[in-house]
Scaffold this motif. Structure first.
Motif, PDB file in Angstrom:
ATOM      1  N   PRO A   3      -5.087  -0.738  15.501  1.00  0.00           N
ATOM      2  CA  PRO A   3      -4.173   0.095  15.249  1.00  0.00           C
ATOM      3  C   PRO A   3      -3.903   0.256  13.945  1.00  0.00           C
ATOM      4  O   PRO A   3      -3.666   1.368  13.312  1.00  0.00           O
ATOM      5  CB  PRO A   3      -2.892  -0.312  15.860  1.00  0.00           C
ATOM      6  CG  PRO A   3      -3.283  -1.173  17.089  1.00  0.00           C
ATOM      7  CD  PRO A   3      -4.717  -1.741  16.594  1.00  0.00           C
ATOM      8  N   LEU A   4      -4.039  -0.667  13.147  1.00  0.00           N
ATOM      9  CA  LEU A   4      -3.605  -0.744  11.542  1.00  0.00           C
ATOM     10  C   LEU A   4      -4.798   0.032  10.870  1.00  0.00           C
ATOM     11  O   LEU A   4      -4.425   1.038  10.206  1.00  0.00           O
ATOM     12  CB  LEU A   4      -3.823  -2.261  10.795  1.00  0.00           C
ATOM     13  CG  LEU A   4      -3.589  -2.192   9.400  1.00  0.00           C
ATOM     14  CD1 LEU A   4      -2.260  -1.721   9.023  1.00  0.00           C
ATOM     15  CD2 LEU A   4      -3.795  -3.317   8.873  1.00  0.00           C
ATOM     16  N   PHE A   5      -6.060  -0.071  11.445  1.00  0.00           N
ATOM     17  CA  PHE A   5      -6.807   0.727  10.591  1.00  0.00           C
ATOM     18  C   PHE A   5      -7.246   2.248  11.223  1.00  0.00           C
ATOM     19  O   PHE A   5      -7.482   3.096  10.435  1.00  0.00           O
ATOM     20  CB  PHE A   5      -8.437  -0.235  10.807  1.00  0.00           C
ATOM     21  CG  PHE A   5      -8.432  -0.910   9.567  1.00  0.00           C
ATOM     22  CD1 PHE A   5      -8.768  -0.474   8.304  1.00  0.00           C
ATOM     23  CD2 PHE A   5      -8.105  -2.301   9.569  1.00  0.00           C
ATOM     24  CE1 PHE A   5      -9.078  -1.326   7.260  1.00  0.00           C
ATOM     25  CE2 PHE A   5      -8.283  -2.988   8.539  1.00  0.00           C
ATOM     26  CZ  PHE A   5      -8.502  -2.705   7.549  1.00  0.00           C
ATOM     27  N   GLU A   6      -6.576   2.522  12.314  1.00  0.00           N
ATOM     28  CA  GLU A   6      -6.692   3.760  12.913  1.00  0.00           C
ATOM     29  C   GLU A   6      -5.485   4.563  11.837  1.00  0.00           C
ATOM     30  O   GLU A   6      -5.740   5.667  11.461  1.00  0.00           O
ATOM     31  CB  GLU A   6      -6.346   3.794  14.453  1.00  0.00           C
ATOM     32  CG  GLU A   6      -7.216   3.246  15.177  1.00  0.00           C
ATOM     33  CD  GLU A   6      -6.895   3.266  16.631  1.00  0.00           C
ATOM     34  OE1 GLU A   6      -5.765   3.727  16.817  1.00  0.00           O
ATOM     35  OE2 GLU A   6      -7.567   3.198  17.438  1.00  0.00           O
ATOM     36  N   ARG A   7      -4.472   3.588  11.573  1.00  0.00           N
ATOM     37  CA  ARG A   7      -3.344   4.558  10.879  1.00  0.00           C
ATOM     38  C   ARG A   7      -3.848   4.588   9.499  1.00  0.00           C
ATOM     39  O   ARG A   7      -3.707   5.570   8.697  1.00  0.00           O
ATOM     40  CB  ARG A   7      -2.026   3.589  10.921  1.00  0.00           C
ATOM     41  CG  ARG A   7      -0.964   3.986  10.099  1.00  0.00           C
ATOM     42  CD  ARG A   7       0.278   3.458  10.444  1.00  0.00           C
ATOM     43  NE  ARG A   7       0.403   2.080  10.034  1.00  0.00           N
ATOM     44  CZ  ARG A   7       0.353   1.102  10.323  1.00  0.00           C
ATOM     45  NH1 ARG A   7       0.395   0.901  11.483  1.00  0.00           N
ATOM     46  NH2 ARG A   7       0.228  -0.121   9.584  1.00  0.00           N
ATOM     47  N   ILE A   8      -4.684   3.677   8.773  1.00  0.00           N
ATOM     48  CA  ILE A   8      -5.234   3.712   7.547  1.00  0.00           C
ATOM     49  C   ILE A   8      -6.121   4.918   7.460  1.00  0.00           C
ATOM     50  O   ILE A   8      -6.111   5.817   6.432  1.00  0.00           O
ATOM     51  CB  ILE A   8      -5.752   2.369   6.892  1.00  0.00           C
ATOM     52  CG1 ILE A   8      -4.732   1.249   6.801  1.00  0.00           C
ATOM     53  CG2 ILE A   8      -6.612   2.626   5.749  1.00  0.00           C
ATOM     54  CD1 ILE A   8      -5.210  -0.197   6.652  1.00  0.00           C
ATOM     55  N   GLN A  10      -6.362   7.379   8.991  1.00  0.00           N
ATOM     56  CA  GLN A  10      -5.578   8.755   9.355  1.00  0.00           C
ATOM     57  C   GLN A  10      -5.023   9.239   8.070  1.00  0.00           C
ATOM     58  O   GLN A  10      -4.845  10.408   7.481  1.00  0.00           O
ATOM     59  CB  GLN A  10      -4.750   8.871  10.574  1.00  0.00           C
ATOM     60  CG  GLN A  10      -3.849  10.101  10.538  1.00  0.00           C
ATOM     61  CD  GLN A  10      -4.689  11.239  10.802  1.00  0.00           C
ATOM     62  OE1 GLN A  10      -5.830  11.173  11.664  1.00  0.00           O
ATOM     63  NE2 GLN A  10      -4.724  12.258  10.293  1.00  0.00           N
ATOM     64  N   SER A  11      -4.259   8.173   7.254  1.00  0.00           N
ATOM     65  CA  SER A  11      -3.408   8.609   5.954  1.00  0.00           C
ATOM     66  C   SER A  11      -4.653   8.775   4.944  1.00  0.00           C
ATOM     67  O   SER A  11      -4.273   9.633   4.117  1.00  0.00           O
ATOM     68  CB  SER A  11      -2.833   7.235   5.583  1.00  0.00           C
ATOM     69  OG  SER A  11      -1.657   6.820   6.907  1.00  0.00           O
ATOM     70  N   ALA A  12      -5.672   8.119   5.060  1.00  0.00           N
ATOM     71  CA  ALA A  12      -6.744   8.371   4.118  1.00  0.00           C
ATOM     72  C   ALA A  12      -7.184   9.883   4.188  1.00  0.00           C
ATOM     73  O   ALA A  12      -7.346  10.731   3.096  1.00  0.00           O
ATOM     74  CB  ALA A  12      -8.079   7.657   4.225  1.00  0.00           C
ATOM     75  N   LEU A 317     -12.961  -0.143   2.962  1.00  0.00           N
ATOM     76  CA  LEU A 317     -12.330  -0.271   1.611  1.00  0.00           C
ATOM     77  C   LEU A 317     -12.392   1.126   0.899  1.00  0.00           C
ATOM     78  O   LEU A 317     -11.481   1.459   0.052  1.00  0.00           O
ATOM     79  CB  LEU A 317     -13.171  -1.153   0.606  1.00  0.00           C
ATOM     80  CG  LEU A 317     -12.712  -2.715   0.711  1.00  0.00           C
ATOM     81  CD1 LEU A 317     -13.559  -3.248  -0.353  1.00  0.00           C
ATOM     82  CD2 LEU A 317     -11.304  -2.811   0.337  1.00  0.00           C
ATOM     83  N   ILE A 318     -13.118   2.075   1.365  1.00  0.00           N
ATOM     84  CA  ILE A 318     -13.056   3.381   0.924  1.00  0.00           C
ATOM     85  C   ILE A 318     -11.575   3.990   1.495  1.00  0.00           C
ATOM     86  O   ILE A 318     -10.989   4.753   0.640  1.00  0.00           O
ATOM     87  CB  ILE A 318     -14.098   4.371   1.369  1.00  0.00           C
ATOM     88  CG1 ILE A 318     -15.289   4.013   0.618  1.00  0.00           C
ATOM     89  CG2 ILE A 318     -13.939   5.699   1.418  1.00  0.00           C
ATOM     90  CD1 ILE A 318     -16.657   4.580   1.406  1.00  0.00           C
ATOM     91  N   ALA A 319     -11.479   3.809   2.518  1.00  0.00           N
ATOM     92  CA  ALA A 319     -10.111   4.157   3.210  1.00  0.00           C
ATOM     93  C   ALA A 319      -8.897   3.576   2.619  1.00  0.00           C
ATOM     94  O   ALA A 319      -7.910   4.353   2.251  1.00  0.00           O
ATOM     95  CB  ALA A 319      -9.994   3.975   4.842  1.00  0.00           C
TER      96      ALA A 319
END
Length: 332
Positions: A3-8, A10-12, A317-319
């Motif tokens: 879930p953390l990286f799904e959010r990251i 989407q924010s990116a 890391l790009i995100a």
């Protein structure tokens, strides 16, 4: 994906930033650039010699530039000369230096032509960091550049579950008490403001709450006092062994008088040697997913890859770099 990286991710996408990748001759980097473009994580600028050949072909939607042929090279050389002439850099040296993709990327960020860059797949940390420090520069309020890893504990055998930040696993070799406190505070701020995690910080030692006496323990204790004085509301486990930091029952037995409850989700190691060994044991033996190192303390985001990275590591890391650029805390 967690879930953390799904959010990251989407924010990116929402941030719509431009991220440069200087190692465009590496298959992993090209593949990550293509995926980032397909996912809309950012606008990607891939630095790549016009003579480079890789099995993975850059997506036509990518911006691909050759530092040796780009029309901005002259302006960048002039900027570099202005920045470094006090160190004795000559015009001829500046012209040569701009051909280095790492230097070119740093100048892109300094000039506002990119919002950040990710490197390290083919270059050691020192080579990645040098132009970042010399050209991008440190944040006004930063005293040092440090780093953290995002560690995802999601296997049933792991004593702690979820996201934990490990610091500093890549940059500061033997921090003083004040430097260790700065690492703890910067990492806690990133946990809260960048990743939306409420931090519980543990300053790790081989002693818990006075169980041992040694100058190495004194350093951790002093750092804890500094953190507590600067951030009195931060949940802090100062001078604590790893097992006590992450297992509440062990903490209650070893330090019944400690007022902050665990488990900690920001682990601050006392030095680079223990931190680097610790995160690699967790990753390679314990099965923890590691993302990083993520740098903190620069005026604009630059992130360093492990040379053992894979395409997914680069993509993450790009995100994160795009998210840092859009955040008020990207500096550190």
């Amino acid at each position: 994906m967690s879930p953390l990286f799904e959010r990251i991710f989407q924010s990116a996408r929402s941030a719509n930033r431009t991220i440069a990748l200087p190692e465009g001759s590496d298959e992993r980097v090209v593949a990550a650039a293509n995926q980032a473009t397909a996912l809309g994580l950012s606008k990607i600028v891939l630095l790549r010699s016009q003579h480079a050949r890789t099995e993975c072909v850059p997506d036509p939607a990518l911006s691909v530039i050759d530092p040796e042929a780009d029309s901005r090279a002259g302006d960048y050389a002039a900027l570099l000369l202005e920045l470094r002439k006090h160190k004795g850099l000559t015009q001829e040296e500046a012209v040569r230096a701009v051909r280095n993709p790492l230097v070119f990327c740093a100048l892109m960020v300094r000039s506002g032509h990119a919002d950040g860059y990710v490197a390290g797949a083919d270059n050691p940390t020192a080579d990645v960091l040098r132009p970042a420090l010399q050209i991008v520069g440190m944040a006004e309020d930063a005293k040092q550049v440090s780093s953290f890893f995002i560690m995802e504990h999601r296997l049933s055998h792991q004593a702690i579950q979820g996201i934990v930040l490990y610091a500093d696993c890549a940059m500061v070799i033997d921090p003083s008490p004040s430097e260790l406190a700065d690492i703890a505070i910067a990492t806690a701020r990133h946990a809260q403001e960048l990743l939306e995690i409420e931090p519980v910080v543990a300053l790790l030692s081989f002693s818990t709450a006075g169980s041992a006496e040694h100058p190495l323990v004194d350093k951790v204790r002093e750092a804890g006092s500094i953190v507590a004085s600067r951030m009195p509301d931060l949940p802090l486990l100062s001078e604590v062994q790893l097992d006590a930091a992450i297992v509440p029952d062990i903490l209650s037995r070893k330090a019944p008088g400690m007022t902050t409850a665990g488990p900690a989700n920001v682990l601050i190691f006392p030095d680079l040697q223990s931190a680097n060994i610790g995160y690699k044991i967790a990753e390679r033996i314990g099965g923890v997913k590691a993302t990083g190192p993520i740098l903190q303390g620069l005026s604009k985001p630059v992130n360093d890859l492990s040379r053992g990275c894979n395409t997914d590591d680069i993509l993450r890391l790009i995100a994160i770099t795009a998210l840092q650029s859009a955040s008020t805390i990207h500096a550190g």
